[in-house]
Design a protein around this motif. Sequence first.
Motif, PDB file in Angstrom:
ATOM      1  N   THR A  28       0.974  -1.326   0.399  1.00  0.00           N
ATOM      2  CA  THR A  28      -0.099  -0.126  -0.037  1.00  0.00           C
ATOM      3  C   THR A  28       0.908   1.293   0.061  1.00  0.00           C
ATOM      4  O   THR A  28       1.969   1.188   0.457  1.00  0.00           O
ATOM      5  CB  THR A  28      -0.965   0.146   1.738  1.00  0.00           C
ATOM      6  N   VAL A  29       1.154   1.918  -1.034  1.00  0.00           N
ATOM      7  CA  VAL A  29       1.196   3.417  -1.016  1.00  0.00           C
ATOM      8  C   VAL A  29       2.666   2.784  -1.774  1.00  0.00           C
ATOM      9  O   VAL A  29       3.226   1.808  -1.533  1.00  0.00           O
ATOM     10  CB  VAL A  29       1.610   4.650  -0.182  1.00  0.00           C
ATOM     11  N   GLY A  30       4.095   3.838  -2.163  1.00  0.00           N
ATOM     12  CA  GLY A  30       5.696   3.517  -2.304  1.00  0.00           C
ATOM     13  C   GLY A  30       5.229   3.739  -3.994  1.00  0.00           C
ATOM     14  O   GLY A  30       4.397   4.086  -4.575  1.00  0.00           O
ATOM     15  N   CYS A  31       6.291   2.741  -4.247  1.00  0.00           N
ATOM     16  CA  CYS A  31       7.077   3.052  -5.635  1.00  0.00           C
ATOM     17  C   CYS A  31       5.768   2.327  -7.130  1.00  0.00           C
ATOM     18  O   CYS A  31       6.542   0.725  -6.880  1.00  0.00           O
ATOM     19  CB  CYS A  31       7.870   3.220  -6.242  1.00  0.00           C
ATOM     20  N   ASN A  32       4.914   1.783  -7.132  1.00  0.00           N
ATOM     21  CA  ASN A  32       3.889   1.302  -7.721  1.00  0.00           C
ATOM     22  C   ASN A  32       4.701   0.594  -8.345  1.00  0.00           C
ATOM     23  O   ASN A  32       4.436  -0.961  -8.443  1.00  0.00           O
ATOM     24  CB  ASN A  32       2.545   1.991  -8.330  1.00  0.00           C
ATOM     25  N   GLY A  33       5.100   0.766  -9.535  1.00  0.00           N
ATOM     26  CA  GLY A  33       6.277  -0.154 -10.205  1.00  0.00           C
ATOM     27  C   GLY A  33       6.876  -1.143 -10.020  1.00  0.00           C
ATOM     28  O   GLY A  33       7.107  -2.748 -10.583  1.00  0.00           O
ATOM     29  N   ASN A  34       8.027   0.207  -9.082  1.00  0.00           N
ATOM     30  CA  ASN A  34       8.387  -1.647  -8.602  1.00  0.00           C
ATOM     31  C   ASN A  34       8.448  -2.033  -7.731  1.00  0.00           C
ATOM     32  O   ASN A  34       8.944  -3.341  -7.175  1.00  0.00           O
ATOM     33  CB  ASN A  34       9.536  -0.896  -7.644  1.00  0.00           C
ATOM     34  N   LEU A  35       7.432  -2.139  -6.814  1.00  0.00           N
ATOM     35  CA  LEU A  35       6.462  -2.866  -6.066  1.00  0.00           C
ATOM     36  C   LEU A  35       5.653  -4.159  -6.520  1.00  0.00           C
ATOM     37  O   LEU A  35       5.651  -4.910  -5.850  1.00  0.00           O
ATOM     38  CB  LEU A  35       5.375  -2.312  -4.898  1.00  0.00           C
ATOM     39  N   LYS A  36       5.457  -3.725  -7.700  1.00  0.00           N
ATOM     40  CA  LYS A  36       4.541  -4.733  -8.348  1.00  0.00           C
ATOM     41  C   LYS A  36       5.849  -5.696  -9.257  1.00  0.00           C
ATOM     42  O   LYS A  36       5.014  -6.191  -9.183  1.00  0.00           O
ATOM     43  CB  LYS A  36       3.488  -4.170  -9.491  1.00  0.00           C
ATOM     44  N   GLY A  37       7.034  -4.956  -9.268  1.00  0.00           N
ATOM     45  CA  GLY A  37       7.574  -5.638  -9.911  1.00  0.00           C
ATOM     46  C   GLY A  37       8.229  -7.178  -8.598  1.00  0.00           C
ATOM     47  O   GLY A  37       8.372  -8.151  -8.684  1.00  0.00           O
ATOM     48  N   ILE A  38       8.518  -5.998  -7.719  1.00  0.00           N
ATOM     49  CA  ILE A  38       9.136  -7.191  -6.146  1.00  0.00           C
ATOM     50  C   ILE A  38       7.609  -8.660  -6.284  1.00  0.00           C
ATOM     51  O   ILE A  38       8.434  -8.817  -5.807  1.00  0.00           O
ATOM     52  CB  ILE A  38       9.521  -6.491  -5.406  1.00  0.00           C
ATOM     53  N   SER A  39       6.956  -7.957  -6.441  1.00  0.00           N
ATOM     54  CA  SER A  39       5.686  -8.911  -5.719  1.00  0.00           C
ATOM     55  C   SER A  39       5.546  -9.933  -6.565  1.00  0.00           C
ATOM     56  O   SER A  39       5.365 -11.259  -6.503  1.00  0.00           O
ATOM     57  CB  SER A  39       4.724  -8.032  -5.819  1.00  0.00           C
ATOM     58  N   ALA A  40       5.949  -9.260  -8.009  1.00  0.00           N
ATOM     59  CA  ALA A  40       5.190 -10.826  -9.528  1.00  0.00           C
ATOM     60  C   ALA A  40       6.713 -11.652  -8.475  1.00  0.00           C
ATOM     61  O   ALA A  40       6.922 -12.560  -8.860  1.00  0.00           O
ATOM     62  CB  ALA A  40       5.458 -10.327 -11.106  1.00  0.00           C
ATOM     63  N   LEU A  41       7.954 -10.646  -8.532  1.00  0.00           N
ATOM     64  CA  LEU A  41       9.237 -12.236  -8.031  1.00  0.00           C
ATOM     65  C   LEU A  41       9.281 -12.439  -7.388  1.00  0.00           C
ATOM     66  O   LEU A  41       9.627 -13.750  -7.417  1.00  0.00           O
ATOM     67  CB  LEU A  41      10.425 -11.117  -8.440  1.00  0.00           C
ATOM     68  N   VAL A  42       8.833 -12.231  -6.234  1.00  0.00           N
ATOM     69  CA  VAL A  42       8.766 -13.273  -5.180  1.00  0.00           C
ATOM     70  C   VAL A  42       7.511 -14.088  -4.723  1.00  0.00           C
ATOM     71  O   VAL A  42       7.422 -14.909  -4.724  1.00  0.00           O
ATOM     72  CB  VAL A  42       8.618 -12.468  -3.299  1.00  0.00           C
ATOM     73  N   ALA A  43       6.557 -13.809  -5.632  1.00  0.00           N
ATOM     74  CA  ALA A  43       5.360 -15.071  -5.860  1.00  0.00           C
ATOM     75  C   ALA A  43       5.917 -16.302  -6.379  1.00  0.00           C
ATOM     76  O   ALA A  43       6.405 -16.533  -7.709  1.00  0.00           O
ATOM     77  CB  ALA A  43       4.721 -14.914  -7.116  1.00  0.00           C
ATOM     78  N   GLY A  44       5.680 -17.254  -5.386  1.00  0.00           N
ATOM     79  CA  GLY A  44       5.441 -18.503  -6.017  1.00  0.00           C
ATOM     80  C   GLY A  44       7.504 -19.471  -5.373  1.00  0.00           C
ATOM     81  O   GLY A  44       7.502 -20.387  -4.994  1.00  0.00           O
TER      82      GLY A  44
END
Length: 83
Positions: A28-44
């Motif tokens: 919630t809040v923060g650097c939207n693109g970077n945080l979506k990238g981190i989220s995608a990378l750690v999923a799984g």
Amino acid sequence: MQYKTSGTCSQLIDFEVEDGIIQSVAFTVGCNGNLKGISALVAGMKVDDAISKLKGIQCGHKTTSCPDQLAHALEQYQAEHAD
């Protein structure tokens, strides 16, 4: 699980773990693109692997970062769900 961050632009991390594997992460809040990238990378990813890769990362002059805060959140999760 929800984790209130400290020392970062993001304010909250929502994440799900199943059988030691990260299912999803949302900041919630923060650097939207970077945080979506981190989220995608750690999923799984295994929780232990994510912690070892993310813990200690700093953002600029800060002593923490959003990835570091995710590592802290995952450590808290492990402590609360220890067998």
